[in-house]
Write a protein that holds these residues in place. Sequence first.
Motif, PDB file in Angstrom:
ATOM      1  N   ARG A 166       0.825  -1.200   0.000  1.00  0.00           N
ATOM      2  CA  ARG A 166       0.000   0.000   0.000  1.00  0.00           C
ATOM      3  C   ARG A 166       0.869   1.264   0.000  1.00  0.00           C
ATOM      4  O   ARG A 166       0.577   2.241  -0.693  1.00  0.00           O
ATOM      5  CB  ARG A 166      -0.924  -0.004   1.218  1.00  0.00           C
ATOM      6  N   ARG A 167       1.935   1.238   0.835  1.00  0.00           N
ATOM      7  CA  ARG A 167       2.794   2.422   0.904  1.00  0.00           C
ATOM      8  C   ARG A 167       3.482   2.691  -0.432  1.00  0.00           C
ATOM      9  O   ARG A 167       3.626   3.844  -0.848  1.00  0.00           O
ATOM     10  CB  ARG A 167       3.830   2.236   2.026  1.00  0.00           C
ATOM     11  N   VAL A 168       3.893   1.604  -1.095  1.00  0.00           N
ATOM     12  CA  VAL A 168       4.530   1.773  -2.403  1.00  0.00           C
ATOM     13  C   VAL A 168       3.553   2.388  -3.405  1.00  0.00           C
ATOM     14  O   VAL A 168       3.896   3.326  -4.146  1.00  0.00           O
ATOM     15  CB  VAL A 168       5.059   0.414  -2.906  1.00  0.00           C
ATOM     16  N   ILE A 169       2.300   1.848  -3.420  1.00  0.00           N
ATOM     17  CA  ILE A 169       1.291   2.380  -4.352  1.00  0.00           C
ATOM     18  C   ILE A 169       0.953   3.824  -3.999  1.00  0.00           C
ATOM     19  O   ILE A 169       0.794   4.672  -4.884  1.00  0.00           O
ATOM     20  CB  ILE A 169       0.038   1.491  -4.317  1.00  0.00           C
ATOM     21  N   TRP A 173       1.436   6.942  -6.622  1.00  0.00           N
ATOM     22  CA  TRP A 173       0.341   7.756  -7.149  1.00  0.00           C
ATOM     23  C   TRP A 173       0.431   9.200  -6.671  1.00  0.00           C
ATOM     24  O   TRP A 173      -0.048  10.102  -7.363  1.00  0.00           O
ATOM     25  CB  TRP A 173      -1.002   7.127  -6.785  1.00  0.00           C
ATOM     26  N   GLN A 174       0.991   9.420  -5.522  1.00  0.00           N
ATOM     27  CA  GLN A 174       1.227  10.807  -5.116  1.00  0.00           C
ATOM     28  C   GLN A 174       2.149  11.506  -6.111  1.00  0.00           C
ATOM     29  O   GLN A 174       1.884  12.625  -6.559  1.00  0.00           O
ATOM     30  CB  GLN A 174       1.839  10.851  -3.711  1.00  0.00           C
ATOM     31  N   ASP A 175       3.217  10.814  -6.492  1.00  0.00           N
ATOM     32  CA  ASP A 175       4.145  11.392  -7.462  1.00  0.00           C
ATOM     33  C   ASP A 175       3.477  11.532  -8.828  1.00  0.00           C
ATOM     34  O   ASP A 175       3.687  12.533  -9.528  1.00  0.00           O
ATOM     35  CB  ASP A 175       5.399  10.513  -7.577  1.00  0.00           C
ATOM     36  N   ARG A 176       2.671  10.531  -9.221  1.00  0.00           N
ATOM     37  CA  ARG A 176       2.046  10.568 -10.547  1.00  0.00           C
ATOM     38  C   ARG A 176       1.037  11.719 -10.639  1.00  0.00           C
ATOM     39  O   ARG A 176       0.991  12.436 -11.644  1.00  0.00           O
ATOM     40  CB  ARG A 176       1.364   9.236 -10.833  1.00  0.00           C
ATOM     41  N   ILE A 177       0.214  11.884  -9.611  1.00  0.00           N
ATOM     42  CA  ILE A 177      -0.783  12.955  -9.640  1.00  0.00           C
ATOM     43  C   ILE A 177      -0.102  14.317  -9.655  1.00  0.00           C
ATOM     44  O   ILE A 177      -0.538  15.244 -10.358  1.00  0.00           O
ATOM     45  CB  ILE A 177      -1.743  12.822  -8.439  1.00  0.00           C
ATOM     46  N   ALA A 189      -5.336   6.381   2.072  1.00  0.00           N
ATOM     47  CA  ALA A 189      -5.875   5.019   2.148  1.00  0.00           C
ATOM     48  C   ALA A 189      -5.761   4.358   0.786  1.00  0.00           C
ATOM     49  O   ALA A 189      -5.925   5.010  -0.253  1.00  0.00           O
ATOM     50  CB  ALA A 189      -7.333   5.024   2.614  1.00  0.00           C
ATOM     51  N   VAL A 190      -5.478   3.063   0.807  1.00  0.00           N
ATOM     52  CA  VAL A 190      -5.450   2.234  -0.393  1.00  0.00           C
ATOM     53  C   VAL A 190      -6.249   0.973  -0.096  1.00  0.00           C
ATOM     54  O   VAL A 190      -5.958   0.265   0.874  1.00  0.00           O
ATOM     55  CB  VAL A 190      -4.012   1.863  -0.819  1.00  0.00           C
ATOM     56  N   GLU A 191      -7.258   0.703  -0.901  1.00  0.00           N
ATOM     57  CA  GLU A 191      -8.112  -0.472  -0.698  1.00  0.00           C
ATOM     58  C   GLU A 191      -8.109  -1.330  -1.960  1.00  0.00           C
ATOM     59  O   GLU A 191      -8.424  -0.843  -3.051  1.00  0.00           O
ATOM     60  CB  GLU A 191      -9.547  -0.052  -0.372  1.00  0.00           C
ATOM     61  N   SER A 200      -8.604   1.078  -5.041  1.00  0.00           N
ATOM     62  CA  SER A 200      -9.105   2.449  -4.898  1.00  0.00           C
ATOM     63  C   SER A 200      -8.156   3.231  -3.995  1.00  0.00           C
ATOM     64  O   SER A 200      -7.605   2.688  -3.020  1.00  0.00           O
ATOM     65  CB  SER A 200     -10.516   2.461  -4.300  1.00  0.00           C
ATOM     66  N   LEU A 201      -7.972   4.498  -4.326  1.00  0.00           N
ATOM     67  CA  LEU A 201      -7.130   5.395  -3.543  1.00  0.00           C
ATOM     68  C   LEU A 201      -7.982   6.533  -3.007  1.00  0.00           C
ATOM     69  O   LEU A 201      -8.830   7.066  -3.719  1.00  0.00           O
ATOM     70  CB  LEU A 201      -6.006   5.986  -4.407  1.00  0.00           C
TER      71      LEU A 201
END
Length: 782
Positions: A166-169, A173-177, A189-191, A200-201
């Motif tokens: 989850r931390r990796v994702i 995605w923080q960097d991608r956004i 949160a990552v589910e 889902s993020l």
Amino acid sequence: MTEKTVSRDRRSPKELTLTKKKPGDDTRLPPLDWARGHGPITGALSATTGAAAVALLGTATGMPEGWPLVIGAAGAIGHGIGHSVRRKLTVRSVVARAASWLVAGGWTTWAMAHGPLSWAAAGSLAALGVGTWAAASHTAAWEEIAEEERFSAAAQAASAELDTKRRVIAREWQDRIKRVATVDVKVIAVEFWETGAGYSLEAELPGGGVTWDRIGARSRALASDARLPLGCTVRVEEGEAQGLVVLDVMTKNIMREERLYPEDYSPLSLLTGIPWGLRPTGEEIAVFLREACALILGPPGSGKSTFMDVIIAGFARCVDVVTWVIDLKQGAVGIPWVTPWLEARGLIEPDDPDDKAPDGTKPGIDWLASTPKEAIRMLKAALRINRARQLHYQKLMRKMDTTLLPISPDLPQIEILIDEGAEILAHANNRREPEKRELAELIREGMRTTRAMGIRKVLTAVDGNVSTIGDTVVKRFSPVSAALTSGENSGHNVAKLFPRARIDTSQLNEKGAGIIADSGADGFAATEFKGWKSQPSMVRKVVLATNGRRIELDDISAQAAGDDYRDRWSPERAGWLVVAANAARLGEVPDGGEETAAPATTTAVLDPAEPPAAPDTRRRKSLGLSYEQKGTEDPDVLAAQFMAEIDKRFGTTEEPQRPSGQPQPDNDGDGDDNGKGRRTRSLGLSYERNTAEPSPPSDTAPAEDTTESTPAPSAEGPDWLPQALEVIEAAGTTGMKVGQIAGLVKRDRKTVRQALQDAVARNQLVYRENGPQSVFLHPDHT
């Protein structure tokens, strides 16, 4: 500990049933279960009784005194050490088991030497049993604790691994956004989806007035940056609170998978939702239609007809819905749903003689209208029902303290499914076709006035243009909307229904895939979905499985609907179903135009629930018609006899004169004609002859319209022209270019252009000149 105890009970359901106490056996002890393993008490009793038995037998037979000790040592090594190590038990359990074997062997040896029947032997044996029980209880409790610790450690390890993922994702995605949408978010949160098709993020937005729409506008770029597989999208929507954004990331394209309608025909209720398809997460999408109409848009080839079967299947499963169907294309949508009923009554031959629908089978839908006249009857009956319910159920609504009619199996909702119903609204101002104009007005009036009394509609259309659906009334009264996207490369249907949706529809090109939303109070935002695929066998299974649950209209409503409702399955109005089915069985499709009323001697209503009469050995009764049984006679003779009987009973429509040299239609019986008329096959395409299009019967001949009308198409032109006219008509307001027609009919552009211009001169087509975008249109779509 309870779950662990249950998991260790390896008895079969049959064995568990046998061990249950019977009524009146409360005074008896529970029966012994010899299949269960030993616990601390039974283990201690087994050890002590076994040692005593061996000591007595050994003393009586003169057994050497060292043998019990050898047996105890072997048990300690084999069971106490070996078996415990194999099961990965703790050291305490290994020591306790080995000691129990050695002590039991030692006591047996001593008892054989000094006499097993002495008080000393009995006392020491009792002490041995108590010690064994204490040791077993202690080790059992210890094993429970150790097992829980192992499970906890494994769960912690799995959770740690998942948290790491989850931390990796989240960081990714923080960097991608930030890189793609220039928004610095914090993923909180990552589910992961249970289906494994994505995750889902949830992220917090920064301050400064940044909203989630900014990220939603870059959803397609985010999917591209993430290198998602083709067909996988990123859907962005607002979170539960302002300042939060949720991203649904598809990693597996379930839209590409063909999924049949699930073989679950269990009862449903309109009030608890009806499943219409699957979300990208694999979860079912349920729609709530108590107060809502629905609008379905789908171009040709998008899977709309299959979707109609799914909708009707959901209504058939509901215990509080009565389904009516309007399909002006010769009732094609509804015919499969009444076929088992015709079969059960012996009116048509079953496809499989060994699998005939059982007696008592009812129609899968409550009413089928296939002509404008019958549809007008249906919609007028619905308006009368609305007024009657409003008058007679006021006391019930006061009792339930509601302004909405309480829908139940005794007071069902009426769902009217109208195929191409939205397009009928385009005829609201059409003076040349008064029937369709009246039909359009009735549809709109019903949508406006019948919500509270439980009469709703589901309408379909090819596209959502105003020129197609007449006006925006249908959209305003249809909070449940769906746009099937296969075959719709322009995306204007999605834009018409969901102007604010930020979903990449260019990759939703599989049949049955699209966008669906419910804008009602308890609805859901626009989301991708995949509809199930239906098959004719599925329709039959649903009809038979729900036959005992399908309900009838309440008495008040049935009385208000009057003869129009009561005679809906009469020979005069439903006989065309048998005519079409039996003609197809004989390899013929009946020709004819508007059918006339049947003789007064056949006006008796056929109750769908009435069992069929005993069949005659030579002929079967039908809906006002009869046909010869298949036998040894020439099929051509049978077909001629049957067609002569149709002509005698219903009259005929003369075939139009064809120009000399024009080939007769090749009536080979293939293709899905649905009783429409003869088909002609040419150049790999099929079409219906416009010159002799039959329609289901109506009670009276249509009144002659004295207003200006479009001239009837001429039979002049090349043999491929009727195909081109059919395709251009199906294209609707979009029209078709010369090059497209030339490719379909496999002729050069010059020849095709000249033939189409001649058709324009005969008022068969209209030419819309727009430079390179010039197209030919059917007069009905101008």
